[in-house]
Design a protein around this motif. Structure first.
Motif, PDB file in Angstrom:
ATOM      1  N   ASP A  44     -60.111  52.842  77.197  1.00 12.03           N
ATOM      2  CA  ASP A  44     -58.916  53.664  77.024  1.00 12.03           C
ATOM      3  C   ASP A  44     -59.282  55.116  76.719  1.00 12.03           C
ATOM      4  O   ASP A  44     -58.411  55.986  76.712  1.00 12.03           O
ATOM      5  N   GLU A  57     -56.531  51.099  81.936  1.00 13.01           N
ATOM      6  CA  GLU A  57     -57.577  51.855  81.242  1.00 13.01           C
ATOM      7  C   GLU A  57     -57.445  53.337  81.606  1.00 13.01           C
ATOM      8  O   GLU A  57     -56.411  53.765  82.070  1.00 13.01           O
ATOM      9  N   ALA A 101     -54.074  53.801  74.993  1.00 14.38           N
ATOM     10  CA  ALA A 101     -54.615  55.128  75.284  1.00 14.38           C
ATOM     11  C   ALA A 101     -53.869  56.228  74.534  1.00 14.38           C
ATOM     12  O   ALA A 101     -54.179  57.408  74.700  1.00 14.38           O
TER      13      ALA A 101
END
Length: 350
Positions: free
Chosen positions: A156, A195, A237
């Motif tokens: 992340d 991600e 994230a």
């Protein structure tokens, strides 16, 4: 008078140094005039060859008297030699006079950054990926090319925050040092499924010690979709550096080629529309790179990605633009040994 002569002498000396420190030859004084009466061929008839295309903005030393010109990079891995006679180039539907140079003869250095997803979902594949990266590096070494390799692991965050390494990423370096760094990699963490590959690409672009005259390549390896800056809920994230895809394309297009190895699952091989904001394949497409897929377990053989063939079969096309449009469409038609190929760039600004 002595002061003027001194300034002239220093200026001439600087020009000599600049030209002697580059392996990029200067363009001839004249780019051919645009041909008259050339009808654009039917692209549907030019489908025998795979042609990769991108703009080319890497600095290129030319005589000061040359007018402004546009450069396009094409790669045709199945062809080892092309001349102007094999090509037709159109800008906004108008045939162009142009020059063509083989890129490997003008940019002999190659810098490769590998941007690698190291999250837990890659656990079954990480050892195979590590082995493949090292085999790929061995292949680069055997090629005799002047190559440097670096690695940015990501999850992340970029560099990755969930794995422990002696140093968080490896800058462009000699091949043995790169292999030693690969040995340290593992797959762990990552939290939610998306991600942060956009941050990984931008970290590599902004921080690697790219050589000015090198062919610049990023290899993205992932099984997951992308977090991005404008998404409503960035999940794990949140708080990390995030980019929207168009920011990444705008920053690197024309300067670096991104190739991608994608694990099937979220990445459907039959999909050809990559415009979703969480799909990094559009970055590969718009930088003229190769899109390949691993097996279902994520095993990837980078030696079959075709990067060496891509590098050794790339050409730079230079022409003078005569279009006042803000954005442009450039089309390239290739005919060689009875085979035909076609590719185009759309919405390109100079």
């Amino acid at each position: 008078m002595r002061k003027i002569l001194l300034i002239i002498s220093i200026s001439v000396s600087l020009l000599v140094i600049l030209f002697s420190c580059t392996n990029i030859p200067t363009l001839p004084q004249i780019i051919p005039a645009d041909p008259e009466g050339v009808v654009k061929p039917d692209p549907s008839l030019y489908n025998d060859l795979q042609v990769y295309i991108s703009s080319d903005k890497t600095p290129f030393l030319v005589p000061i008297s040359i007018p402004d010109y546009v450069r396009v990079k094409i790669s045709v891995p199945e062809i080892s030699n092309l001349t102007e006679e094999n090509l037709k180039v159109f800008e906004d539907d108008k045939a162009q006079g142009f020059l063509v140079f083989k890129e490997s003869e003008t940019r002999s250095n190659i810098d490769i950054m590998i941007v690698l997803d190291t999250t837990g979902s890659m656990d079954n594949a990480i050892e195979g990926v590590k082995s493949s990266i090292k085999n790929f590096i061995d292949t680069l070494e055997a090629s005799g090319l002047d190559v440097r390799v670096g690695i940015v692991p990501y999850d992340d965050a970029a560099p990755a925050k969930d794995i422990t390494l002696t140093k968080p990423w490896q800058d462009l370096t000699d091949l043995n040092t790169a292999k030693n760094f690969v040995d340290e990699l593992s797959a762990y963490g990552g939290g939610d499924f998306p991600e942060n590959p956009y941050a990984g690409i931008m970290y590599a672009w902004n921080n690697a010690s790219w050589r000015p005259s090198s062919q610049k390549i990023i290899i993205l390896i992932t099984d997951a979709s992308a977090h991005y800056k404008s998404e409503e809920y960035p999940g794990d994230a949140a708080g990390e550096t995030l980019y929207d895809k168009d920011e990444v394309i705008s920053a690197i297009q024309g300067y670096v080629t991104v190739h991608g190895a994608f694990v099937p699952g979220w990445y459907n091989e039959s999909t050809t529309d990559y415009t979703s904001p969480d799909d990094p394949r559009e970055i590969v497409q718009k930088t003229g790179g190769i899109i390949k897929y691993t097996d279902s377990s994520g095993n990837v053989d980078l030696t079959t990605l075709g990067i060496l063939e891509y590098v050794q079969s790339s050409w730079i096309i230079a022409f003078e633009s005569d279009s006042p449009s803000a954005t442009h469409t450039i089309e390239v038609f290739i005919e060689k040994d009875g085979r035909k190929g076609y590719s185009k760039l759309e919405d390109i600004s100079y």
